[in-house]
Enzyme design. Sequence first.
Site, mmCIF file in Angstrom:
data_model
loop_
_atom_site.group_PDB
_atom_site.id
_atom_site.type_symbol
_atom_site.label_atom_id
_atom_site.label_comp_id
_atom_site.label_asym_id
_atom_site.label_seq_id
_atom_site.Cartn_x
_atom_site.Cartn_y
_atom_site.Cartn_z
ATOM 1 N N LYS A 114 0.829 -1.213 0.000
ATOM 2 C CA LYS A 114 0.000 0.000 0.000
ATOM 3 C C LYS A 114 0.858 1.255 0.000
ATOM 4 O O LYS A 114 0.569 2.210 -0.716
ATOM 5 C CB LYS A 114 -0.952 0.010 1.208
ATOM 6 C CG LYS A 114 -2.108 -0.964 1.020
ATOM 7 C CD LYS A 114 -3.178 -0.790 2.070
ATOM 8 C CE LYS A 114 -4.297 -1.801 1.854
ATOM 9 N NZ LYS A 114 -5.160 -1.937 3.020
ATOM 10 N N LYS A 197 -5.507 -10.370 -6.333
ATOM 11 C CA LYS A 197 -6.578 -10.632 -5.379
ATOM 12 C C LYS A 197 -7.774 -9.714 -5.660
ATOM 13 O O LYS A 197 -7.590 -8.535 -5.952
ATOM 14 C CB LYS A 197 -6.004 -10.336 -3.987
ATOM 15 C CG LYS A 197 -6.921 -10.526 -2.844
ATOM 16 C CD LYS A 197 -6.245 -10.084 -1.555
ATOM 17 C CE LYS A 197 -6.222 -8.574 -1.423
ATOM 18 N NZ LYS A 197 -6.001 -8.086 -0.058
ATOM 19 N N LYS A 200 -11.739 -4.631 -2.436
ATOM 20 C CA LYS A 200 -12.670 -3.510 -2.402
ATOM 21 C C LYS A 200 -12.024 -2.266 -2.991
ATOM 22 O O LYS A 200 -12.699 -1.374 -3.453
ATOM 23 C CB LYS A 200 -13.074 -3.214 -0.943
ATOM 24 C CG LYS A 200 -14.003 -4.260 -0.335
ATOM 25 C CD LYS A 200 -14.552 -3.813 1.021
ATOM 26 C CE LYS A 200 -13.555 -3.932 2.112
ATOM 27 N NZ LYS A 200 -13.482 -4.855 3.104
HETATM 28 P P1 TYM Z 1 -10.650 -6.672 4.833
HETATM 29 O O1 TYM Z 1 -11.770 -5.734 5.112
HETATM 30 O O2 TYM Z 1 -9.638 -6.294 3.838
HETATM 31 O O3 TYM Z 1 -11.195 -8.081 4.423
HETATM 32 C C1 TYM Z 1 -12.148 -8.744 5.222
HETATM 33 C C2 TYM Z 1 -11.950 -10.245 5.129
HETATM 34 O O4 TYM Z 1 -12.097 -10.700 3.773
HETATM 35 C C3 TYM Z 1 -10.961 -11.465 3.389
HETATM 36 N N1 TYM Z 1 -10.706 -11.216 1.960
HETATM 37 C C4 TYM Z 1 -10.582 -12.178 1.036
HETATM 38 N N2 TYM Z 1 -10.660 -13.509 1.111
HETATM 39 C C5 TYM Z 1 -10.504 -14.213 -0.021
HETATM 40 N N3 TYM Z 1 -10.280 -13.623 -1.241
HETATM 41 C C6 TYM Z 1 -10.194 -12.284 -1.352
HETATM 42 N N4 TYM Z 1 -9.993 -11.720 -2.544
HETATM 43 C C7 TYM Z 1 -10.350 -11.489 -0.187
HETATM 44 N N5 TYM Z 1 -10.339 -10.163 0.044
HETATM 45 C C8 TYM Z 1 -10.545 -10.009 1.357
HETATM 46 C C9 TYM Z 1 -9.843 -10.941 4.260
HETATM 47 O O5 TYM Z 1 -8.797 -11.878 4.374
HETATM 48 C C10 TYM Z 1 -10.551 -10.701 5.564
HETATM 49 O O6 TYM Z 1 -10.674 -11.890 6.306
HETATM 50 N N6 TYM Z 1 -7.319 -6.280 8.460
HETATM 51 C C11 TYM Z 1 -8.579 -6.900 8.161
HETATM 52 C C12 TYM Z 1 -9.685 -6.449 9.072
HETATM 53 C C13 TYM Z 1 -9.433 -6.663 10.537
HETATM 54 C C14 TYM Z 1 -9.445 -7.911 11.218
HETATM 55 C C15 TYM Z 1 -9.219 -7.592 12.579
HETATM 56 C C16 TYM Z 1 -9.631 -9.224 10.801
HETATM 57 C C17 TYM Z 1 -9.199 -5.704 11.465
HETATM 58 N N7 TYM Z 1 -9.076 -6.264 12.690
HETATM 59 C C18 TYM Z 1 -9.161 -8.603 13.530
HETATM 60 C C19 TYM Z 1 -9.564 -10.227 11.776
HETATM 61 C C20 TYM Z 1 -9.336 -9.909 13.119
HETATM 62 C C21 TYM Z 1 -8.951 -6.490 6.747
HETATM 63 O O7 TYM Z 1 -8.411 -5.588 6.204
HETATM 64 O O8 TYM Z 1 -9.959 -7.082 6.217
#
Ligand code: TYM
Length: 334
Positions: A114, A197, A200
């Site tokens: 990023k 990947k 969003k």
């Molecule tokens: P975020 O919002 O980017 O994504 C949320 C969840 O979706 C999964 N994910 C995917 N899985 C498969 N293929 C994809 N293309 C894909 N894109 C996203 C992510 O792996 C995630 O599980 N940092 C985290 C949010 C967070 C969090 C936490 C998660 C903050 N605190 C504590 C677990 C525990 C995140 O950015 O998720």
Amino acid sequence: MTKARLYSGMQPSADSLQIGNYIGALMQWRDLQESYDAFFSVVDLHAITQPNDPSELREKTRRTAAQYIAAGIEPAKSTLYVQSHVSAHAELAWILGTLTGFGEAGRMTQFKDKSQRYGQDATSVGLFTYPVLMAADILLYQTAVVPVGDDQKQHIELTRVLAERFNSRFGDTFRVPMPVIQQDTARIYDLQNPLAKMSKSAESDAGVLWLLDDPSASAKKIMRAVTDSEGSVRYDREAKPGVSNLLVIYAALSGRQIPAIEDEYAGRGYGDFKKGLAEVLVSEFEPVRARALELLDDPAELDRVLGANADHAAEVAETTLSDVYDRMGLLRRR
Ligand code: TYM
């Protein structure tokens, strides 16, 4: 017997979740909430590491929560809340930041990607310490398991290291959590660039399937998804990344095995296969979308549910935070 704790969250960084979030995480959450004491947050403090319009952020936060519920997370069973409603998250993040090495944080690949993409001036300290806040989210709740997609694995590894470091310096305080990653669906790829990947924050919308999109728009994107010139529906991640990605999505949404889907479309072209997938997707998402939009029609009720759940989350989190302050020798206010 008391259930073990589960924790996970998503960023409210778009008007809708994308299907990588749904398949890679939400589907697991829905199943696992039955056997764990599950906490699911909408991580708005993480989302502000990117520039946000304030009124849009509020809307995206509600939208994310509504999609959790519409996808089957039950606020009566699981604790579903907004991260910033529980101030202990920011407080523990500060504490853990004092135990995190500068180099250690700098090695996080999501930060490296990023910060490279945005340039140094647009990269905030918040983006750098993002994984430390994530560790605080998880450790506050004495979490046993964290169901996520593959891209979060390194952050959970850091969380484990920080928990062990704290425990060894100040005495046993945190449970050391385990990631739960569903290998076959851990990474859903972009429909236009099946080596990247699905995200969003993708630059182009054409390769991203949104949970709240009009089903006919999603069907069109599937029909235009990048494939290859071989013409056979066959799983081969190396040689056929586009078709393989579609097969993974098909299998996850239909609950079928990939070989059965390959058999069904043997000798038929990609057009038929894509049409079949579009139908599966529409029938899975139509009710989720309708329910989410219905919940969003009554924001006061949604806010009430989130508030009540946050009260419970805060109670659990405060207990851990108070132990942390004591163990570290911070003088408590009387
Ligand atoms: P975020 O919002 O980017 O994504 C949320 C969840 O979706 C999964 N994910 C995917 N899985 C498969 N293929 C994809 N293309 C894909 N894109 C996203 C992510 O792996 C995630 O599980 N940092 C985290 C949010 C967070 C969090 C936490 C998660 C903050 N605190 C504590 C677990 C525990 C995140 O950015 O998720």
